[in-house]
Every structure is written in C-alpha cells, then in structure tokens.
Write a protein that holds these residues in place. Structure first.
Motif, PDB file in Angstrom:
ATOM      1  N   HIS A 262       1.917   0.518 -14.567  1.00  0.00           N
ATOM      2  CA  HIS A 262       2.639  -0.584 -15.179  1.00  0.00           C
ATOM      3  C   HIS A 262       2.235  -0.697 -16.247  1.00  0.00           C
ATOM      4  CE1 HIS A 262      -0.591  -3.027 -12.736  1.00  0.00           C
ATOM      5  NE2 HIS A 262      -0.761  -3.091 -14.157  1.00  0.00           N
TER       6      HIS A 262
ATOM      7  N   PHE B 128       0.730  -1.284  -0.095  1.00  0.00           N
ATOM      8  CA  PHE B 128       0.050   0.070   0.140  1.00  0.00           C
ATOM      9  C   PHE B 128       1.003   1.250  -0.078  1.00  0.00           C
ATOM     10  CE2 PHE B 128      -3.992  -2.176   1.551  1.00  0.00           C
ATOM     11  CZ  PHE B 128      -4.590  -1.837   0.289  1.00  0.00           C
TER      12      PHE B 128
ATOM     13  N   LEU C 154      -5.813   1.782  -1.893  1.00  0.00           N
ATOM     14  CA  LEU C 154      -6.555   0.691  -1.940  1.00  0.00           C
ATOM     15  C   LEU C 154      -6.555   0.509  -3.604  1.00  0.00           C
ATOM     16  CD1 LEU C 154      -8.724  -1.608  -1.474  1.00  0.00           C
ATOM     17  CD2 LEU C 154     -10.464   0.631  -1.519  1.00  0.00           C
TER      18      LEU C 154
ATOM     19  N   GLU D  12      -4.479   1.584  -5.918  1.00  0.00           N
ATOM     20  CA  GLU D  12      -3.215   1.201  -6.556  1.00  0.00           C
ATOM     21  C   GLU D  12      -2.768  -0.249  -6.069  1.00  0.00           C
ATOM     22  OE1 GLU D  12      -0.393   4.291  -5.937  1.00  0.00           O
ATOM     23  OE2 GLU D  12      -1.697   5.748  -6.996  1.00  0.00           O
ATOM     24  N   ASP D  13      -3.181  -0.703  -5.106  1.00  0.00           N
ATOM     25  CA  ASP D  13      -2.984  -2.165  -4.674  1.00  0.00           C
ATOM     26  C   ASP D  13      -3.816  -3.111  -5.602  1.00  0.00           C
ATOM     27  OD1 ASP D  13      -1.826  -4.148  -2.736  1.00  0.00           O
ATOM     28  OD2 ASP D  13      -4.293  -4.575  -2.527  1.00  0.00           O
TER      29      ASP D  13
ATOM     30  N   SER E 172      -2.128  -3.243  -8.702  1.00  0.00           N
ATOM     31  CA  SER E 172      -0.844  -4.212  -8.470  1.00  0.00           C
ATOM     32  C   SER E 172      -1.061  -5.419  -8.582  1.00  0.00           C
ATOM     33  CB  SER E 172      -0.013  -3.611  -7.472  1.00  0.00           C
ATOM     34  OG  SER E 172       0.021  -2.089  -7.584  1.00  0.00           O
TER      35      SER E 172
END
Lengths: 724, 366
Positions: free
Chosen positions: A29, A14, B98, B100-101, B104
């Motif tokens: 990405h 996070f 949250l 971005e998690d 990813s």
C-alpha cells in the motif's frame, strides 16, 4: 498502555493477500495522504525543538483526548510523547558520543592533515620543476622517483573494521572542512568482480559529485584543473587488507602515472601490521610508495572514553541497572567486541526503555533530571496528571524534585569516585566498563553497606594486609575495584602525583572530596620535598634510598586509604529513579539465535502453543502434535543420517496409530493415549500421510535442519544440527 | 562412532564434526538401517500434490491466538522502526501473514513494498526503482510549493544507475526523519536473495535514510549471510523471535517433495516407461546388462565387448552396429552410463540401485 487494540484476531486479515503473491515484489500500500497533512506541521517544529514540549496547552489537549476521544487518538498522543522523549535523550547521547570520538581523534586528524599538506607541497615542487611535461594531456613520466605516491598507513589496532568505518568517515569530513577534495572508498569497492573500472567510477563519482559511465581518469584531471589546482586530493580507503590485491595494485599504478597532474594522496586503514602492504601488493607497485605511519587510539581507550561520557557521567538522564550493564559488558567482551555494537546495544536499550516502560516514569524523570541539571524546562509543575499516573510522580513536584536533586548529587559523587578508581586502575589496564559493572553490582553494594561500620577501626591501622578483610571472598580474586585500589600502592611517585592531579580534576565540583584530595596532595608534595631534602643531605646512599622508600610507601598508602574510604563513603547503593532494567528484552533484540531457537520451537511446541490436546503427556509424541515437530523429534533418534524409509514409517505410526494398533497396545496403552487415538479419524489415506510427511520434510529443509538425499545416497537424509 | 559405511567421500567431508557430535549424542555405535526408500509404496506424484493441498491444519486456534499475541507488540515494532532499526523476525513457521498483517495494521502511514525472497529470482534493481518512485511521489505530495532539489528530475528512475537510485533514497530530502518507505522482505535468506552480492545491495538499501526494512528468516544459518558491518551499521537489526507454526505454504512451493522426486521409485517408473517403448530385442539387451550388474554388484559395469558376445550368443544382435544403435538409444534416455574400469575398458552400467533395478526388471516382465 502501549498495546495495540487487543481485538479478536480475524483470519481475513492474514489470508487476504496470501495466495496471490507469486510475484517477486509488489507495493502493498502507499502512504496514506492523511499522514502527510497531519505530520507536516509537526515536522517543521520537530527538528528545532529538542526539548520535550509538554506545555500545559498541549497536555490539556492530551487530557481532553483521553477524557473524551477514542483510545486511538490517545494512543497516538502517547506515541508521540514517547518518541519525543526518546529523541531528546538519544540525541543527547549521540552528540555526546560524537564529541567524545571527535576529541579522541582530533590530534590524529590534525597530524594527517598536516602530512597531506606536506605531501601536496612536495608534489607541487616536483610538478613545477617539470612544468612542461605536466602540461601535456597525458603526463608522461619516465623516472620512478616522480611517480611516487604518498600513502598514509593508518594503523587501526583493531581487527574489527566496523568501528573504524566511522573514524574514516569523520576523517573525510575533517579533511573536507580543511579544504581538501576527499573521496571515501570502501574495501568493497576494490572487488575482483568490479575490477579497476569499478573503483575508478566510484572515485570519480565522489570527487565530481555526478555519476559517469566512463571510468576515465582524464575526466578527473579535467575536473581538477577546473577546480583551480590549489587543493590536495585525498582518497581514503577504510581497510586495505580487505581489498582485492590486484585491483588495488592497478589502482595505485594508475594513480602514480597521473600523480603530477592529479596530486592525490592516499590514506589507507591497516588493521594488522605495517608490512601487510608488502604481502598484498607486488613490488612493482610498492616502489612507488612513499609511506607514512599513523596510529589510531586503541579501541579500549575509545571504549573507556565513551563509557565515561555516556554511562558514568550523566549526559542524558538515561541509566542502566546492573543486569543490563553486566549483559552489555559480556556482550562486548564475548559476543561482538566492537564499539559500534556496544553503542547499538545502548540505543536499543534506550528505545525499549521509552517504548515499553510507563510513559509517566520516563517522561517525568526525564524532565526532572533536566530540571535538576539546571537546564531550562518549561514544564516544572503542575505535573501532567493525565500522563503521569505513576505513584512516585504523584507526590508534589517540590518533594520529588528534592528527592531527585539528592539522588543526582549522590550519583555525581558516585561517578567521580568511579572515575578516580579508573584513574588508579589505568596502570593495571583496568577498563572503566569493568569497574562500572562491579560498582553497580548489588553484591558489591551489600558489601560496602555492611562493611562501613566494622572496618573503620581497622582502617585506622591500615596496612597492606587489611584490604583482604575489606573485600569479601567474591571480590578477592576478580574484583576490579580492589585491584584498582591496590594498584595505587605500587605506583611510582610521579605516577602518583599525576593520579592525584587527575583525582582533583574529577572531583572539582565536589567540595568534600576535593578538599581531601587537595590535602593529600599537599601532604605528599611536602613529604616528597622533605625526603628529597633528606636525600641531598644524607651522606650515604643507602640511607637516602630507604628514606625515599619510606616516604613513597606512606604516600601511596595514604592515597590508597583515601580512595578506599571514598569507595566506602560514596559508592553506596542508591535508588536509580529512572533506569532501564530489562536485560532479557535487550538480549533478545540484540542477539538472535535462530539455530537454537528454531530447534527449540520444534521440540517444545507445547510450551509456545499451549494447546490442551498435546500438553498433557510430556515427551510422548501424539498424533495431534504439529507434523514437523513430530518429524523433527523423531529425527533426534537417528544419527547423522536419517533413513528415509524408517523415518517415514515411524512418522506414519505416530500420526496414524490405528494401523499399528496391535503392535502398539503392548507398548503404551495409557488411557490418554487411547483417547487421543480415538479422536483421530480412523483411517488417514496413504496419500495424505505421504503428503504430510513430504510437507514436514520440506519445512525442515526450509529451516535448514536437513540436507536432502544425495544421488549417491538416495535413501538417507542428513541431519545438520546436533544438539541445541 | 564405529566405522560403518565409510566409503563415501561425503563421509570425509563432514566426518570430523559429525563424529564429534554423534559421539556426544548417541554415546555408542549404532547400526545403520538398510531399509530402502523404494520399499515405501509411494503414491503418484499428482495424487501426492493433491493430498498436500488438502492437508488440514493443526492447532489453528492456538496459532491464531499466538498471532493475536504478537499483535500487541506491533506498537513496539513500529517504534523501533521509527527509531531507525530494522526488524528481523525468526522462529519456526511462515511469517508471511504476520508481517503483512503488521504492515496493514501498523504501517498504514507509510508506503510498504513487499519482496518475496522465497522465489527463485528477484530483480533488485526493479525494486529499487519502485522504491525511488514511491519516495518521489511521497515527497512531491508533501511539499507542492516547496523549492529545493526536488524540482529537477533529470531522467526517469528506470534509466538511472543503482548508485544514483540509492543516493536518492539516502538523500536528505525531507526535514522529517519519520518519512520513510517500509520494505517487507519475506525470507531475506531465501533462494532469490541468498547470494552475497544481493545481500550487499539489500544492506545498502536498508541503510538508506528513507528506507526501513522488516524481514523474516527461516534458515538456521541465515545470520552467516551478514558481516558485522552489515549487521551493525546497515541492517541495524532488532531481532524478534516469533514462531507462528503456520505452514510454509507459499515458501515451500518450489521445493521438490522428498517422496516424489529423485527417489528410486520414480526413476524405476521412468525407466520402465522408456523400456516399454523399445523393441523386444532392445529390452532383452538391457536385461542382459541389468542381470550382469545384479550378479556383479562390485564391478564397474559390463565391458562392451562382453555384452556384445553375450547378445550375439543369444541372437539378440547380429552385429556391433546393431548393438551400438541400441546402446545409443539407452544412453539418450539415460538408462545406461559408461565408465572405465581398472583395465581401461569401457564398461556399461545402469545408474539405478540394485533394488530399483530388480523392480524394474520385474515391472517390464522381461
């Protein structure tokens, strides 16, 4: 099954990119190359294969994965199956909807095309008579008559223009397929900001298929003469009333100047009344109008057609239960009122169904539905045990498909009776969706089941009054089904025979009912003839009329008792093997309510965080609570204006109670409170308290719950939301 | 609501609705507190900011658990994205981490572009160019050998118009519908994206076949940004209520601190600094003005002639010219302002509240 690996949440994931991102945007990405290679073959097959491919080999592959390989692969396999199941079902629903809409609009579209051709002819006639002039590079026209521009005003009968966006797009496609050059412009293109240049550019872009910076209509003229001057040009504007009046006026004036060289015909959507053009445009523009009027079908009819095709008849094997249907109905009636949103709700329901319910249930039923519907399916048996763990499905294939065939049969009856009811209720403007919901209602089922035996005798001597016993209290006043049945009684003879004809059509595949309907039809037609004969023979008018009335009454009565008995017989509850039930999930995905929810988040922190430190004391504010939550709860005690000073001090008292211990002791000396206070470090520096206060205020400001102090009133903040 | 303090025009602006709600909520009248912000002993802004940076989080464990719970929904979220929906996250707390998690963990197979809507300005054209370049790369990698419309790129993306770029993103380049770029928009209701034109562009971006949007909102009125067309046909939102209670660290950076900015204390401090740099005579002139204002709080200010008379009597100025030079100095530092009274005379007044003014006079020890 569907859940992601539930590993411990690592804070690194996070905080990784947290602080560094002050740039407006960045690429987080890029797509992994792995995906590209892996998905490529699936992609080529995916499009062509509409049906779920559960070939044994594939299943064995999945089984093998489940047995030997990691969870990730298995998950992936499941995911793919889910997606394919969804694709298969939704593509069916979608194409059904498209067909319905196409059928719904086809007559209008043909009319418009006809009119476009006529207008084009008219312009051509005009053009040949002024051939010399038209050949000039800029056609100078002096008389207003030859500047007339044909405008088709399409009345949408719908203030929500969303539903008609699709209609106008379809109209564009339809006209294109008939050989017109078409440009679909939206009302947004006619904004005051972009001006006439903006909409001309967009028009050029659509006709020429390339973009040009110059908004020069002579480019279009050149292009049109290259195209051979043989096809009409149509410009469709979806909603005239949303356009900026002056821009639209300029646009029409420009077109009218060029009308001989560019035979442009306008088709314009109008959502209110036909004279709205008069309000929007100045008279010097209106004089060039040569308007025609077209009517779209009403949104209610469209809705009925779609409900019939998608929900009542089985087009895909996807069903919804009563709660979901009731929610969707109220969402349509109270929340949004557009068909677009209704279809969207259906799609979300479908997505949730396939993503959340057990894969076995979804897939197995799907293929069995396909099976029973007589469509080819390459996976009859054995069932893919690895996938289909559900107990229902573990029965032998034969037994199951039998049960399903029975269910499908009953559903067919159910649907047909419902459609018959709708036919009956049409004269009373009863919507199919209302009937559909009522028919799914478990209360109604209960009634039908209990009513079946007790009322048969009464039914024999059925008179007007009897149906008050037929329906329990709850259906007396608002029941659509009852209303529909009743409306049969009041029908005119021709209407009745029309309805019977429709009933026969709806029940064509169901012999049992069909027989009854046919029988009734023949009786009625005999009676009709008989009474007609009588009326001819009768010497006095009065007699004949009373005879006619008698005949009509009995015919109507018979029809009413038929539909009533059908309802009783065939609208019994049946177990939907496979239907979407989670109305709450659907609602939360469809209707976000940030205004309410964010306040609830702040006022009821414990319910969500479920912490041990704050939950025990109910409504009392504790220093351990979330700062913003404390502050917002405190704000509730203020009126519309919050005195910053007072607010700060009450906040300070809560989070740093040590300072005010003496005062506090008198008020609340509960042991819990003291304990909580003891846990808190004895002194929090003034700066920290102020900083925490500031941050909490900022957070409230971000949520929009507060207005900051104005220059005029520097000591007060203003509350924005009052009550949930 | 009783009529206390009805003198402001703002009162009228919100009067109706406010009265209604307050009547409902509070039931009776209530005395407005007269406490002043200046009574709070506000620490220095720098100190405040330093303290703000070091605030300890509360309930970190619970928040972590909450976020972990949301993780179990990632697969649903992904499914909905793949089905063509956009995801809209709301609920109290920063959702930046949250989202971005999520990207990813679950969106590795797709390119992800993040837009930070909480910033003051975001250049959408640049974003769209980046999106187009990413898509181009993706398509190129996918079918090196395939023929079709991919081969010709007439001009670089950066020199194309927005319409062209959007058309490219909305094209049917691939056979597979699953070939999209995910745009993660933190605070789609943020200051940089809040205007309607930007929202229209965002909606057009969201409706492209090769784009999926995952966005977060924090403002309670955010849905007012969109009309039905945008909601149903372009953004195609699936709502998710995901309160995180995480602090709005980055999102709050650009908000002024309520105790540090604009407050009377700050204004007094600034004024005191300016005054101390002036000559004693100038300070005395200011004091005359301030005392008059405190003595006559209801007046528009002190007429210039009166000020001149008083100052002359006290030998603070010798001529109108000297007074004017002082006044110019004050005006330049925004210590005084001019307004007309009912007789049409120019009156001078200090734009500070009575308390602040009193404090100021005490501070500079005049």
């Amino acid at each position: 099954m569907a859940e992601a690996p539930d590993d411990e949440f690592s804070p690194e994931t996070f905080s990784g990119t947290f602080e560094s991102n002050i740039q407006p945007f960045f690429v987080l990405h890029k797509a992994l190359a792995r995906k590209v290679e892996k998905k490529a073959p699936a992609a080529s097959a995916g499009k062509a294969r509409r049906k779920i491919d559960l070939s044994p080999a594939k299943l064995r592959h999945c089984e093998g994965i489940e047995g030997g390989c990691g969870d990730g692969e298995n998950e992936r396999c499941m995911e793919r199956l889910r997606m394919e199941a969804f694709d298969s079902v939704w593509s069916k629903i979608e194409s059904t909807i498209q067909d319905v809409l196409k059928k719904f609009n086809v007559n209008l579209f043909d009319d418009i095309f006809q009119w476009v051709c006529e207008s084009f002819e008219a312009i051509n006639v005009c053009q040949t008579s002024r051939h010399v002039k038209a050949n000039r590079s800029y056609p100078i026209i002096t008389d207003a008559a030859s500047k007339k521009i044909s405008i088709g005003l399409v009345l949408t009968k719908n203030l929500d223009f969303v539903d008609d966006l699709l209609t106008f797009r379809d109209l564009g496609v339809h006209l294109k397929s008939h050989g017109c050059h078409v440009a679909n412009l939206s009302s947004l293109d006619f904004s005051a900001k972009a001006g006439i240049g903006g909409c001309l550019k967009i028009m050029l872009r659509q006709f020429l298929m390339i973009s040009s910076d110059a908004a020069d209509i002579s480019v279009l003229a050149a292009w049109y003469s290259e195209q051979g001057l043989s096809k009409p040009m149509v410009i469709i504007i979806d909603d005239m009333e949303r356009c900026c009046g002056s821009v639209l006026a300029d646009f029409i004036l420009t077109l009218s100047e060029w009308v001989l060289k560019l035979p442009i015909v306008l088709v314009v959507g109008v959502s209110t009344t036909i004279d709205s053009a008069r309000k929007l445009l100045p008279s010097n523009v209106l004089q060039y109008f040569s308007p025609s009027k077209f009517m779209l079908g009403s949104p209610a009819e469209k809705m009925d057609a779609i409900v019939e095709a998608v929900l009542v008849k089985q087009c895909s094997g996807f069903n919804i239960d009563y709660k979901v249907a009731a929610f969707m109905r109220s969402y349509f009636l109270r929340q949004d009122g557009t068909l677009t949103s209704f279809i969207r709700a259906l799609k979300i329901a479908c997505v949730q169904h396939f993503s959340r319910q057990l894969i076995s249930k979804g897939l197995s039923t799907l293929f069995l539905v396909e099976d029973t519907l007589g469509m080819p399916f390459d996976m009859r048996s054995p069932l893919p045990e690895a996938m289909l763990k559900n107990k229902v499905v573990e029965r032998t294939g034969e037994k199951f498909s039998h049960a399903l065939a029975e269910s499908t049969r009953r559903k067919n009856y159910w649907s047909s009776v419902l459609l018959c009811l709708h036919e009956a209720g049409k004269s009373d403007n009863i919507q199919l969706l209302d009937l559909f919901c009522e028919a799914l209602d478990p209360e109604f089922h209960k009634f039908v089941a209990s009513d079946k035996n007790t009322n048969l005798e009464r039914e024999l001597g059925a008179k007007m009054s009897s149906d008050y016993c037929v329906y329990p209290q709850s259906f007396k006043k608002n029941g659509f089904i009852r209303q529909a049945v009743n409306s049969v009684r009041d029908l005119h003879e021709t209407q009745l025979s029309q309805i019977l004809e429709n009933w026969e059509r709806h029940t064509a595949d169901l012999d049992e009912i069909n027989e009854k309907v046919k029988e009734l039809r023949s009786i009625i037609s005999d009676e009709g003839k008989g009474s007609l004969q009588e009326s001819i023979n009768a010497s006095r008018r009065i007699t004949s009329r009373s005879n006619l009335n008698m005949g009509k009454e009995t015919a109507n009565e018979k029809a009413a008792s038929l539909i009533k008995s059908l309802v009783r017989e065939y609208m019994r509850p049946f177990e939907e093997l496979h239907c979407f039930e989670n109305a709450d999930n659907l609602q939360s995905a469809l209707i976000g309510d940030p205004r309410r929810q964010i306040q609830v988040d702040l006022l009821d922190v414990q319910k969500i965080l479920k912490c041990n430190c704050c939950s025990k004391k109910g409504t009392i504010l504790l220093p351990t609570m979330h700062d913003t939550s404390i502050l917002y709860t405190l704000a509730q005690e203020h009126g519309d204006l919050i005195n910053l000073h007072d607010w700060y001090h009450s906040f300070k008292t809560i989070i740093n109670p040590v300072v005010n211990e003496k005062n506090k002791k008198k008020k609340s000396g509960t042991p819990k409170k003291r304990k909580a206070r003891d846990e808190e470090p004895a002194s929090i520096s003034e700066a920290t308290i102020q900083a925490r206060f500031c941050r909490a205020v900022t957070e409230l400001q971000i949520t929009g719950l507060l207005r900051m102090p104005s220059k005029r009133r520097p000591d007060y903040l203003q509350r924005v939301a009052f009550g949930l | 609501m009783s009529a206390d303090g009805m003198d402001d025009y703002e009162e009228e602006e919100f009067g109706f609705s406010r009265n209604y709600f307050l009547a409902k909520e509070l039931g009776g009248s209530r005395k407005k507190s007269a406490n002043k912000l200046s009574d709070i002993d506000v620490v220095d802004e720098q100190e405040l900011r330093a303290a703000a940076a070091e605030i300890e989080g509360k309930h970190e464990k619970e928040i972590k658990r909450l976020l972990a719970e949301y993780r179990s929904s990632y697969s649903y979220w992904l499914f909905e994205l793949r089905c063509g929906f956009g995801l809209l996250m709301y609920g109290f707390g920063s959702k930046k981490a949250l989202l971005e998690d999520f990207a990813s963990a679950a969106l590795l197979e797709y390119s992800v572009v993040v837009i930070n809507g909480y910033l003051q300005t975001v250049n959408l054209k640049q974003v769209v160019i980046t999106l187009a370049e990413l898509l181009w790369e993706q398509l190129k990698a996918k079918r090196k050998t395939a023929s079709g419309n991919l081969n010709k790129v007439q001009q670089p993306f950066s020199s194309r118009t927005m319409d062209d770029l959007l058309a490219f993103l909305n094209g049917t380049h691939a056979d597979e519908k699953d070939d999209f770029i995910c745009v993660l928009i933190h605070n789609i209701d943020g200051p940089g994206l809040r205007d309607s034109e930007t929202q229209q562009y965002l909606a057009r971006i969201a409706s492209c076949t090769h784009i999926r949007v995952v966005a977060s909102i924090d403002h309670i009125n955010a849905p007012l940004l969109w009309d039905k067309k945008m909601v149903h046909t372009q953004f195609n939102w699936c709502w998710y209520h995901v309160p995180t209670y995480s602090p709005y660290k980055v999102e709050g950076i650009f908000f002024p601190m309520v105790l540090a900015h604009g407050g009377a204390a700050q204004a007094t401090k600034t004024a005191a600094l300016v005054l101390q740099s002036l000559t004693p005579n100038a300070q005395s002139v200011f004091k005359v003005l301030a005392e008059h204002q405190l003595a006559h709080p209801d007046e528009e200010g002190m007429p210039v002639n009166d000020l001149y008379t008083v100052c002359r009597e006290r030998f603070l100025v010798s001529s109108q010219v000297t007074l004017n030079s002082h006044l110019t100095e004050f005006k330049d530092h925004e210590l005084i302002k001019t307004r007309r009274d009912s007789d049409g005379r120019d009156c001078l007044h200090v734009p500070l509240t009575a308390d602040a003014l009193e404090k100021l006079i005490n501070d500079i020890n005049l």
